[in-house]
Structure formats: structure tokens, C-alpha cells
Design a protein around this motif. Structure first.
Motif, PDB file in Angstrom:
ATOM      1  N   ALA A 173      37.941  59.782  -0.590  1.00 23.73           N
ATOM      2  CA  ALA A 173      37.934  60.053   0.853  1.00 23.73           C
ATOM      3  C   ALA A 173      36.637  60.760   1.252  1.00 23.73           C
ATOM      4  CB  ALA A 173      39.155  60.895   1.235  1.00 23.73           C
ATOM      5  N   SER A 174      36.209  61.741   0.468  1.00 24.12           N
ATOM      6  CA  SER A 174      34.955  62.450   0.790  1.00 24.12           C
ATOM      7  C   SER A 174      33.762  61.519   0.696  1.00 24.12           C
ATOM      8  CB  SER A 174      34.690  63.590  -0.192  1.00 24.12           C
ATOM      9  OG  SER A 174      35.754  64.464  -0.230  1.00 24.12           O
TER      10      SER A 174
ATOM     11  N   GLU B 248      40.011  59.638   6.210  1.00 29.95           N
ATOM     12  CA  GLU B 248      40.421  60.310   4.977  1.00 29.95           C
ATOM     13  C   GLU B 248      41.896  60.055   4.669  1.00 29.95           C
ATOM     14  OE1 GLU B 248      37.205  63.996   5.177  1.00 29.95           O
ATOM     15  OE2 GLU B 248      39.310  64.364   5.692  1.00 29.95           O
TER      16      GLU B 248
END
Lengths: 201, 201
Positions: free
Chosen positions: B187-188, B98
Motif C-alpha cells: 500500500a505504501s 491503501e
């Protein structure tokens, strides 16, 4: 493509059209298409510049051939996945990912060149258009797999498609011919990670 | 870094060191480091060549600054993940992924430049060494997550690491500043795909 030309002699590169194309792709990838002259290519092959023109009409023609090689194989993978309507979209998507990995590994120099194209000439713009069409069709296949309930629906299908084929394309950064992993191993590893996940279930 | 220089006037680019660096990175990415001269940079900023040298000592210095920006932030993400031993290796690896996505999005031009470095100068060779060190440390984190039983063990840890950070790096090919997805969404999405998988469980 090499016709009835004799096999190249040992210790010196073959100078038929295929060998010229292979050397050109290698040079374009190493020093950039714009920075490569037909003189550089001749020097690389140990030929005079006029001998090069005996084999190929122009530098642009070599670029076109290289991009056609990559795009032709990628389109074929996708066409097969789209035509095969006896299987679910999810199965066809997994096949398209695996097929794309195989094309990338088997045609690494040509695909590397395609991935670096920025649209500086008509041939490059046309290649970008063809690439975009392939990307759109892959995104449709992803959307179909989400719609049939096989893929998670908490991520936008177009983002899934970009991440999925970004992962495939990233292989061009580090995979080497005759490297540690073959095309089959790479294809399995990518589909295992992307579809099934790395976390132990 | 900009010291006490006055803010740039409206309607014309700022000419302090930061603005020169930003313009240089943009030019290096657009036309290549080797193909970019200090004259090009001056023209881009509407300055004379000697005025450019008032701000920065050399083109190599600008490259060094750009690579330091990208590598510094990436190292910081990794150092944090490694130091935080109160969490499992798996949790720290997810954070490292992330964090790498956030650095890539927040420092897109500098990271793009870093990813294109091929080792044509001392600064580039040193950047490649630092990148390799980061990659090795990420691979160790992956191996630790496999060893603790959190990640699947049917794929070699070094291959997992390559695919995982290849996916992150592939964002540089299509993510645009102020684009459709912000760093957090990207990132997720990447961690969801790579760790949990796209297939519905």
C-alpha cells in the motif's frame, strides 16, 4: 505474411493466414485457448475445418504465432532501450515504459493473450520464460536508474519494476481498439503518474 | 458463517461451509468457473458429490458468496473514505487506495475471482454492476481531489482513476499469500509511486 493472396471480398472475412490468426486470437481471448477448437475457429470464419488446415497446421501453431507477435515487439522495445547507452538509465526506462504501452495498444489482442498465459503447454511455458527474461531486464534497468540517483531509493527496485509494468499491463483490462485515448496519450499519462506523481508539486 | 460446526480434524481439510467456499474459489481461479463442476469440488475436498450439497446449495451460490466477499470489503473501504468528510478528498483518496490494496491482499482469492468476472451469468452481471458503481465513486473522489487543487489537472480524472486502480488490481497478478511484501508495504509503495512519483524530487 499474406503473400500474393487477393484482398478479401467485401462482406466476408479474409481467409488468409493473417485473418485466421486474428480470428484465433480473438476466440482464444473470448473463450480461452483450451476451450477453443479448430472447429470453433472454422465456424467463426465461415469455413470448413479442412479449409482451416489449408492455412495453418494446428491450434498450437496459432498460439505460438500470437505469443511471438507480442513477445517479439516487447523484446524489440527493450533491446532498443538497452542498446541506447548514450542516454541515462532513467531516460531509457521512461522510453521502455512508453514503448511497452505502445506495443500493448497496437497489439492489444496478442498482448492480452500473452498476459493470460498460465503455462499449460510447451509453447506457454516458453512464453512465460521469455516474459520473465523481459521482466528481469526491465528490473535491471530500474535498478540502474536507482543507482544513478534518478529514482527514489526508499523502494526496492524489483518492487518498483513490478508496480510500473503492472500499471502498463493493467491497460489490457479496459483499453479498447479505437478507444477514447490513443497510445501516445496513455503512454504520457502512465509516465506522468508513475515518475512525476499525481500530487501537484 | 460456520455456525456451531466442530473444527476440522487435523490432517484432513475442514468440510464446513467456509472450507468448501475457500476450495471452490481456489478451483474457480485455477481452472475457471465454467470449467469447474461440483464433482471437481467434491474430489478436491475428498467428499462425495452429495456430501458437498449438504454444505452448499449450488455452484452459483459459491460464486455469489465469493463475489460478495470481495465486493463487500471493497465497498466498505470506499464508504469509509466517502463518509470521512473531515479530511480532504486527496487524503480520503490515498486512504481508499491503501484500503483497496489491503482488501486485495487479505482477500486475494476472492478479489482475483472478481477481477476475472466477464458477465457470463446473472451473478456475474450483478457483480460487474457493483464493481462499476465502486469505480464510478472512486472516479468522483479523484475528480474531487483534482478540483480541490491537490492533484495535477493535466490528466482527465477518469483516466487517473483507471490508472490508479489498474495499478492496485495488477497486484493480483503476482502477489502471493505470505509473499515477500505485506499489505502495508504494498500500500505504501503504490501510493508513493502514484501520488509522489518515482523520480527523485
Amino acid at each position: 505474411m499474406t503473400g500474393a493472396r487477393p484482398a478479401p471480398r467485401r462482406g466476408r472475412p479474409g481467409h488468409d493466414q493473417t485473418a485466421v490468426l486474428r480470428a484465433a486470437i480473438e476466440l482464444f481471448n473470448r473463450q480461452g485457448y483450451d476451450a477453443t477448437s479448430m472447429g470453433d475457429l472454422a465456424a467463426e470464419l465461415g469455413l470448413t475445418k479442412s479449409a482451416i488446415y489449408h492455412h495453418v497446421p494446428s491450434k498450437a501453431h496459432l498460439l505460438q504465432e500470437a505469443l511471438d507477435e507480442a513477445l517479439g515487439h516487447l523484446s524489440a522495445v527493450l533491446d532498443e532501450a538497452r542498446r541506447d547507452t548514450g542516454r541515462t538509465a532513467y531516460e531509457r526506462l521512461r522510453s521502455a515504459v512508453e514503448g511497452s504501452v505502445r506495443v500493448l495498444v497496437d497489439h492489444l489482442p496478442a498482448v492480452t493473450l500473452l498476459l493470460r498465459v498460465r503455462g499449460n503447454s510447451d509453447a506457454e511455458l516458453e512464453a512465460l520464460r521469455r516474459r520473465r527474461r523481459i521482466d528481469d531486464e526491465l528490473a535491471e534497468l530500474v535498478a540502474a536508474a536507482v543507482a544513478e540517483g534518478a529514482l527514489r531509493d526508499d523502494l526496492p527496485p524489483d518492487l518498483i519494476s513490478r508496480l510500473l509494468f503492472g500499471t502498463v499491463n493493467s491497460l489490457a483490462e479496459w483499453v479498447r481498439p479505437q478507444g477514447r485515448y490513443d497510445a501516445g496519450e496513455l503512454a504520457s499519462a502512465i509516465t506522468a503518474m508513475a515518475f512525476d506523481g499525481l500530487a501537484r508539486r
